[in-house]
Design an enzyme around this catalytic site. Sequence first.
Site, short mmCIF file in Angstrom:
data_model
loop_
_atom_site.label_atom_id
_atom_site.label_comp_id
_atom_site.label_asym_id
_atom_site.label_seq_id
_atom_site.Cartn_x
_atom_site.Cartn_y
_atom_site.Cartn_z
N ASP A 8 9.77 12.58 33.15
CA ASP A 8 8.46 13.19 33.20
C ASP A 8 7.67 13.13 31.75
O ASP A 8 8.64 13.02 30.80
CB ASP A 8 8.24 14.65 33.54
CG ASP A 8 7.06 15.32 33.78
OD1 ASP A 8 6.07 14.50 34.38
OD2 ASP A 8 6.78 16.29 33.21
N LEU A 9 6.52 13.26 31.54
CA LEU A 9 5.94 13.06 30.25
C LEU A 9 5.34 14.54 29.77
O LEU A 9 5.70 14.94 28.99
CB LEU A 9 4.67 12.05 30.44
CG LEU A 9 3.81 12.00 28.99
CD1 LEU A 9 4.74 11.48 27.91
CD2 LEU A 9 2.78 10.87 29.40
N ASP A 10 4.23 14.99 30.61
CA ASP A 10 3.46 16.10 30.18
C ASP A 10 4.13 17.33 30.15
O ASP A 10 4.94 17.57 31.37
CB ASP A 10 2.30 16.36 30.99
CG ASP A 10 1.10 15.40 31.18
OD1 ASP A 10 0.80 14.74 29.87
OD2 ASP A 10 1.12 14.69 32.17
N THR A 16 1.45 18.24 26.15
CA THR A 16 -0.05 17.87 26.84
C THR A 16 -0.23 18.83 27.91
O THR A 16 -1.39 19.09 28.31
CB THR A 16 -0.11 16.44 27.22
OG1 THR A 16 1.10 16.07 27.78
CG2 THR A 16 -0.26 15.68 26.14
N LYS A 44 1.30 22.26 37.44
CA LYS A 44 2.14 21.35 36.81
C LYS A 44 2.84 20.29 37.69
O LYS A 44 3.48 20.58 38.53
CB LYS A 44 3.22 22.10 35.77
CG LYS A 44 2.75 22.60 34.81
CD LYS A 44 4.20 23.44 33.63
CE LYS A 44 3.67 24.21 32.68
NZ LYS A 44 4.63 24.99 32.04
N GLY A 45 2.61 18.93 37.37
CA GLY A 45 3.18 17.84 37.88
C GLY A 45 2.55 17.37 38.95
O GLY A 45 2.62 16.28 39.73
N ARG A 48 -4.19 14.61 39.73
CA ARG A 48 -5.60 14.98 39.65
C ARG A 48 -6.40 15.69 40.66
O ARG A 48 -6.55 16.86 40.85
CB ARG A 48 -6.09 14.14 38.95
CG ARG A 48 -7.43 14.52 38.24
CD ARG A 48 -8.30 13.23 37.46
NE ARG A 48 -7.38 12.47 36.54
CZ ARG A 48 -7.43 11.11 36.22
NH1 ARG A 48 -8.74 10.60 36.48
NH2 ARG A 48 -6.70 10.47 35.56
N SER A 115 5.78 10.09 35.43
CA SER A 115 4.52 10.96 35.33
C SER A 115 3.54 10.64 36.36
O SER A 115 3.63 9.43 36.74
CB SER A 115 4.05 10.80 34.03
OG SER A 115 2.74 11.45 33.75
N ALA A 116 3.06 11.69 36.87
CA ALA A 116 2.06 11.50 37.81
C ALA A 116 0.57 11.24 37.10
O ALA A 116 -0.37 10.87 37.54
CB ALA A 116 1.67 12.99 38.65
N SER A 117 0.60 11.10 35.84
CA SER A 117 -0.80 10.80 35.10
C SER A 117 -0.96 9.48 35.05
O SER A 117 -0.12 8.83 34.53
CB SER A 117 -0.33 11.68 33.66
OG SER A 117 -1.60 11.35 33.03
N ASN A 119 -3.07 8.94 32.55
CA ASN A 119 -3.15 8.76 31.46
C ASN A 119 -1.90 8.58 30.55
O ASN A 119 -1.88 8.48 29.27
CB ASN A 119 -3.82 10.02 30.66
CG ASN A 119 -5.37 10.31 31.27
OD1 ASN A 119 -6.19 9.41 30.74
ND2 ASN A 119 -5.54 11.33 32.23
N LYS A 146 4.43 14.10 43.61
CA LYS A 146 5.52 15.24 43.29
C LYS A 146 4.88 16.37 44.23
O LYS A 146 3.79 16.60 44.21
CB LYS A 146 5.62 15.61 41.92
CG LYS A 146 6.06 14.65 40.98
CD LYS A 146 5.96 14.97 39.62
CE LYS A 146 6.36 13.71 38.69
NZ LYS A 146 6.16 14.15 37.10
N GLU A 170 12.29 17.03 33.85
CA GLU A 170 11.12 17.66 34.35
C GLU A 170 10.82 19.00 34.03
O GLU A 170 11.57 19.95 33.80
CB GLU A 170 11.05 17.93 35.73
CG GLU A 170 10.47 16.85 36.55
CD GLU A 170 9.07 16.63 36.50
OE1 GLU A 170 8.43 17.61 36.08
OE2 GLU A 170 8.43 15.79 36.97
N ASP A 171 9.53 19.40 33.67
CA ASP A 171 8.91 20.77 33.37
C ASP A 171 8.54 21.58 34.64
O ASP A 171 7.80 22.64 34.27
CB ASP A 171 8.17 20.85 32.11
CG ASP A 171 6.72 20.21 32.56
OD1 ASP A 171 6.92 19.14 32.95
OD2 ASP A 171 5.87 20.96 31.99
C1 G6P Z 1 0.98 15.30 35.04
C2 G6P Z 1 0.56 16.68 34.97
C3 G6P Z 1 -0.33 17.24 35.50
C4 G6P Z 1 -1.55 16.35 36.00
C5 G6P Z 1 -1.13 15.00 36.39
C6 G6P Z 1 -2.22 13.92 36.64
O1 G6P Z 1 1.65 15.38 36.39
O2 G6P Z 1 1.66 17.55 34.65
O3 G6P Z 1 -0.96 18.67 35.24
O4 G6P Z 1 -2.72 16.83 36.72
O5 G6P Z 1 0.03 14.51 35.50
O6 G6P Z 1 -2.77 13.43 35.38
P1 G6P Z 1 -3.91 12.60 35.07
O7 G6P Z 1 -3.83 12.38 33.68
O8 G6P Z 1 -3.66 11.50 36.04
O9 G6P Z 1 -5.07 13.48 35.63
MG MG Z 2 5.33 17.49 33.27
#
Ligand code: G6P
Ligand code: MG
Length: 217
Positions: A8-10, A16, A44-45, A48, A115-117, A119, A146, A170-171
């Site tokens: 996982d990243l964040d 972050t 968390k995780g 968006r 990562s779900a992000s 970004n 997730k 994971e956190d």
């Molecule tokens: C991660 C973070 C979440 C965030 C998700 C989507 O899993 O832990 O807090 O909502 O990514 O991130 P994004 O950058 O695509 O909005």
């Molecule tokens: Mg995380």
Amino acid sequence: ELKGFAFDLDGVIADTAKFHSQAWHQTADKVGTTWTPELQEALKGVSRMDSLEMILKAGGHENDYTQAEKEALAAEKNENYGKLIATLTPDDILPGMKAFLDELVANGYKLSLASASKNAPKILKYLGLTDYFVGIVDPATLHAGKPDPEIFARAAEILDLPANQVAGLEDSSAGIESINGAGELSIGIGSQLKAAKVIFNSTAEVSLANIKAALAE
Ligand code: G6P
Ligand code: MG
């Protein structure tokens, strides 16, 4: 035998999670949902749009916004978040994680990112870590985020390894559920992650020796 790690990243590699929380807190204030530590932890995780839905629901506002308005709220959050992460440098890698990544690569483990992000690629670049990873799961291609196991199953596919040779870090409890569901070894950062097979209190404690010691217990 472990041969790969899905990260996982964040909140695991980068500091972050606090920026996501800061930006979502603003959204919660805007829609009139009370921001609580429980809500912060539960987000968390979570992707968006799912995060926005949870914030609306927590305040009983799930029916107050059209789809277009929800998309605008999510876009605004991402813009605020984007400003916060633009300040990231390699100094924002969480304690011990650079050393752990180096240790893994030196010992021949393959790494992927779960990562779900959306970004995530940008953040890895800011941190100077892009080249450590064989590949990154593109969250835009997932059917379910997730806690569904899909993202960690895909991270193992990228590594070209069976699930039982992969550990996930994971956190978030949503993330630990995803790792466990995918049949991988779950490593939790945070003492509240009771469902994790191995639990560390902080990233500073994560090392191959400490993982092996925890598994031997
Ligand atoms: C991660 C973070 C979440 C965030 C998700 C989507 O899993 O832990 O807090 O909502 O990514 O991130 P994004 O950058 O695509 O909005
Ligand atoms: Mg995380």
